[in-house]
Motif scaffolding. Structure first.
Motif, mmCIF file in Angstrom:
data_model
loop_
_atom_site.group_PDB
_atom_site.id
_atom_site.type_symbol
_atom_site.label_atom_id
_atom_site.label_comp_id
_atom_site.label_asym_id
_atom_site.label_seq_id
_atom_site.Cartn_x
_atom_site.Cartn_y
_atom_site.Cartn_z
ATOM 1 N N ALA A 151 -16.713 0.181 -36.923
ATOM 2 C CA ALA A 151 -15.467 0.269 -36.169
ATOM 3 C C ALA A 151 -14.557 1.361 -36.726
ATOM 4 C CB ALA A 151 -14.745 -1.073 -36.187
ATOM 5 N N VAL A 152 -14.781 1.749 -37.974
ATOM 6 C CA VAL A 152 -13.937 2.765 -38.595
ATOM 7 C C VAL A 152 -14.607 4.124 -38.450
ATOM 8 C CG1 VAL A 152 -12.869 3.495 -40.756
ATOM 9 C CG2 VAL A 152 -13.110 1.061 -40.255
ATOM 10 N N HIS A 153 -13.935 5.035 -37.764
ATOM 11 C CA HIS A 153 -14.458 6.393 -37.592
ATOM 12 C C HIS A 153 -13.291 7.327 -37.310
ATOM 13 C CE1 HIS A 153 -13.913 6.149 -33.234
ATOM 14 N NE2 HIS A 153 -14.464 4.951 -33.289
ATOM 15 N N ASP A 154 -13.567 8.609 -37.323
ATOM 16 C CA ASP A 154 -12.502 9.591 -37.100
ATOM 17 C C ASP A 154 -12.734 10.421 -35.839
ATOM 18 O OD1 ASP A 154 -14.666 10.977 -38.020
ATOM 19 O OD2 ASP A 154 -13.598 12.082 -39.576
ATOM 20 N N VAL A 155 -13.398 9.848 -34.856
ATOM 21 C CA VAL A 155 -13.653 10.553 -33.601
ATOM 22 C C VAL A 155 -12.375 10.536 -32.770
ATOM 23 C CG1 VAL A 155 -15.017 10.572 -31.481
ATOM 24 C CG2 VAL A 155 -16.081 9.908 -33.633
ATOM 25 N N GLU A 156 -11.971 11.704 -32.314
ATOM 26 C CA GLU A 156 -10.786 11.803 -31.462
ATOM 27 C C GLU A 156 -11.210 11.870 -29.998
ATOM 28 O OE1 GLU A 156 -7.802 14.653 -32.445
ATOM 29 O OE2 GLU A 156 -8.236 14.475 -34.592
ATOM 30 N N ALA A 157 -10.426 11.238 -29.164
ATOM 31 C CA ALA A 157 -10.713 11.250 -27.727
ATOM 32 C C ALA A 157 -10.464 12.637 -27.150
ATOM 33 C CB ALA A 157 -9.838 10.230 -27.021
ATOM 34 N N PRO A 158 -11.436 13.182 -26.444
ATOM 35 C CA PRO A 158 -11.181 14.462 -25.777
ATOM 36 C C PRO A 158 -10.185 14.249 -24.636
ATOM 37 C CG PRO A 158 -13.350 13.635 -25.214
ATOM 38 C CD PRO A 158 -12.789 12.700 -26.223
ATOM 39 N N GLU A 159 -9.484 15.295 -24.293
ATOM 40 C CA GLU A 159 -8.518 15.219 -23.196
ATOM 41 C C GLU A 159 -9.253 15.132 -21.868
ATOM 42 O OE1 GLU A 159 -5.142 15.092 -23.350
ATOM 43 O OE2 GLU A 159 -5.362 14.943 -25.532
ATOM 44 N N LEU A 160 -8.757 14.260 -21.004
ATOM 45 C CA LEU A 160 -9.268 14.234 -19.641
ATOM 46 C C LEU A 160 -8.750 15.474 -18.916
ATOM 47 C CD1 LEU A 160 -8.781 10.467 -18.813
ATOM 48 C CD2 LEU A 160 -10.948 11.694 -18.789
ATOM 49 N N PRO A 161 -9.493 15.981 -17.953
ATOM 50 C CA PRO A 161 -9.044 17.187 -17.240
ATOM 51 C C PRO A 161 -7.629 17.015 -16.685
ATOM 52 C CG PRO A 161 -11.288 16.632 -16.619
ATOM 53 C CD PRO A 161 -10.787 15.500 -17.480
ATOM 54 N N PRO A 162 -6.745 17.968 -16.972
ATOM 55 C CA PRO A 162 -5.347 17.833 -16.528
ATOM 56 C C PRO A 162 -5.150 18.087 -15.038
ATOM 57 C CG PRO A 162 -5.663 19.914 -17.675
ATOM 58 C CD PRO A 162 -6.970 19.164 -17.768
ATOM 59 N N SER A 163 -6.177 18.510 -14.348
ATOM 60 C CA SER A 163 -6.055 18.818 -12.923
ATOM 61 C C SER A 163 -5.973 17.560 -12.058
ATOM 62 C CB SER A 163 -7.245 19.664 -12.473
ATOM 63 O OG SER A 163 -8.441 18.944 -12.692
ATOM 64 N N HIS A 164 -6.032 16.407 -12.667
ATOM 65 C CA HIS A 164 -6.066 15.147 -11.932
ATOM 66 C C HIS A 164 -4.937 14.249 -12.435
ATOM 67 C CE1 HIS A 164 -8.183 12.091 -9.578
ATOM 68 N NE2 HIS A 164 -7.969 11.252 -10.570
ATOM 69 N N ASP A 165 -4.319 13.484 -11.553
ATOM 70 C CA ASP A 165 -3.298 12.515 -11.931
ATOM 71 C C ASP A 165 -4.010 11.187 -12.194
ATOM 72 O OD1 ASP A 165 -0.819 11.426 -12.436
ATOM 73 O OD2 ASP A 165 -0.430 10.955 -10.322
ATOM 74 N N TRP A 166 -4.238 10.866 -13.457
ATOM 75 C CA TRP A 166 -5.058 9.723 -13.849
ATOM 76 C C TRP A 166 -4.287 8.414 -13.733
ATOM 77 C CZ3 TRP A 166 -10.073 10.652 -14.382
ATOM 78 C CH2 TRP A 166 -10.470 11.956 -14.637
ATOM 79 N N HIS A 167 -4.988 7.388 -13.257
ATOM 80 C CA HIS A 167 -4.434 6.035 -13.169
ATOM 81 C C HIS A 167 -4.215 5.512 -14.593
ATOM 82 C CE1 HIS A 167 -4.230 1.736 -12.284
ATOM 83 N NE2 HIS A 167 -3.979 2.071 -11.027
ATOM 84 N N PRO A 168 -3.142 4.751 -14.847
ATOM 85 C CA PRO A 168 -2.902 4.226 -16.202
ATOM 86 C C PRO A 168 -4.054 3.377 -16.749
ATOM 87 C CG PRO A 168 -0.963 3.902 -14.826
ATOM 88 C CD PRO A 168 -2.048 4.450 -13.943
ATOM 89 N N MET A 169 -4.740 2.619 -15.891
ATOM 90 C CA MET A 169 -5.874 1.812 -16.348
ATOM 91 C C MET A 169 -7.044 2.709 -16.776
ATOM 92 S SD MET A 169 -4.985 -1.310 -16.367
ATOM 93 C CE MET A 169 -6.466 -2.282 -16.381
ATOM 94 N N THR A 170 -7.218 3.827 -16.114
ATOM 95 C CA THR A 170 -8.267 4.774 -16.500
ATOM 96 C C THR A 170 -7.950 5.383 -17.849
ATOM 97 O OG1 THR A 170 -8.648 5.294 -14.169
ATOM 98 C CG2 THR A 170 -9.548 6.828 -15.788
ATOM 99 N N LEU A 171 -6.678 5.737 -18.074
ATOM 100 C CA LEU A 171 -6.272 6.300 -19.364
ATOM 101 C C LEU A 171 -6.487 5.292 -20.489
ATOM 102 C CD1 LEU A 171 -3.005 8.124 -18.245
ATOM 103 C CD2 LEU A 171 -5.215 9.170 -18.808
ATOM 104 N N ALA A 172 -6.166 4.031 -20.247
ATOM 105 C CA ALA A 172 -6.381 2.987 -21.250
ATOM 106 C C ALA A 172 -7.874 2.816 -21.528
ATOM 107 C CB ALA A 172 -5.768 1.668 -20.784
ATOM 108 N N TRP A 173 -8.684 2.814 -20.465
ATOM 109 C CA TRP A 173 -10.140 2.698 -20.608
ATOM 110 C C TRP A 173 -10.685 3.858 -21.431
ATOM 111 C CZ3 TRP A 173 -13.738 6.181 -18.547
ATOM 112 C CH2 TRP A 173 -15.064 5.779 -18.572
ATOM 113 N N TRP A 174 -10.218 5.075 -21.156
ATOM 114 C CA TRP A 174 -10.674 6.274 -21.864
ATOM 115 C C TRP A 174 -10.356 6.169 -23.360
ATOM 116 C CZ3 TRP A 174 -13.945 9.958 -20.696
ATOM 117 C CH2 TRP A 174 -13.950 11.148 -21.422
ATOM 118 N N MET A 175 -9.159 5.744 -23.686
ATOM 119 C CA MET A 175 -8.775 5.612 -25.094
ATOM 120 C C MET A 175 -9.585 4.499 -25.772
ATOM 121 S SD MET A 175 -6.880 8.140 -25.362
ATOM 122 C CE MET A 175 -6.428 7.975 -27.055
#
Length: 146
Positions: free
Chosen positions: A23-47
């Motif tokens: 569970a411990v790691h230093d992987v950072e989430a890549p940015e989702l493409p900014p060309s899209h207005d992401w739903h808050p639930m999608t952003l939470a899922w991505w993180m």
């Protein structure tokens, strides 16, 4: 008598994907493409995905598939449908995002000492209860006869 099949020394029945995930790691989430207005639930899922123990297993080529999956998840939160839910279910299998998918990939999440201690206490309590004395051994009354 029929001949027995030859044993193939190259076959070991080992999985190339077997891994113990921490569970411990230093992987950072890549940015989702900014060309899209992401739903808050999608952003939470991505993180959640990139904070999960599976994140270190993903390499750069996996990100493309995860971006596509993010688009499907976002479309589902915007306008839910059974077809989208089915496609998400199929696509997420490749990334070990559910317990059964991790089992198929032979990915095991490392257990913490605290969880292991709780399990030991639970097994001990169910095996005979805490504080109870073990039953006397009925063989203790047996004696050797001369």
């Amino acid at each position: 008598m029929p001949a027995l099949p030859k044993r193939n020394p190259a076959r070991r029945n080992k999985s190339a994907t077997r891994a113990t995930l921490t569970a411990v790691h230093d992987v950072e989430a890549p940015e989702l493409p900014p060309s899209h207005d992401w739903h808050p639930m999608t952003l939470a899922w991505w993180m959640d995905i990139w904070a999960s123990p599976m994140a270190p297993e993903y390499d750069d080529s996996d990100r493309h598939g995860l971006f596509i999956l993010a688009m499907l998840v976002d479309a589902f939160w915007t306008e839910p449908s059974q077809a989208l839910a089915a496609e998400i279910r199929l696509q997420r299998q490749c990334f070990g995002l559910s317990p059964i998918d991790r089992r198929r990939l032979q990915w095991e999440i490392e257990r913490t000492d605290e969880a292991q201690d709780r399990g030991r206490r639970r097994r001990t309590a169910s095996a005979g209860g805490a504080g109870k004395r073990p039953a006397a051994d009925p063989r203790s009354v047996l004696r050797a006869v001369p």
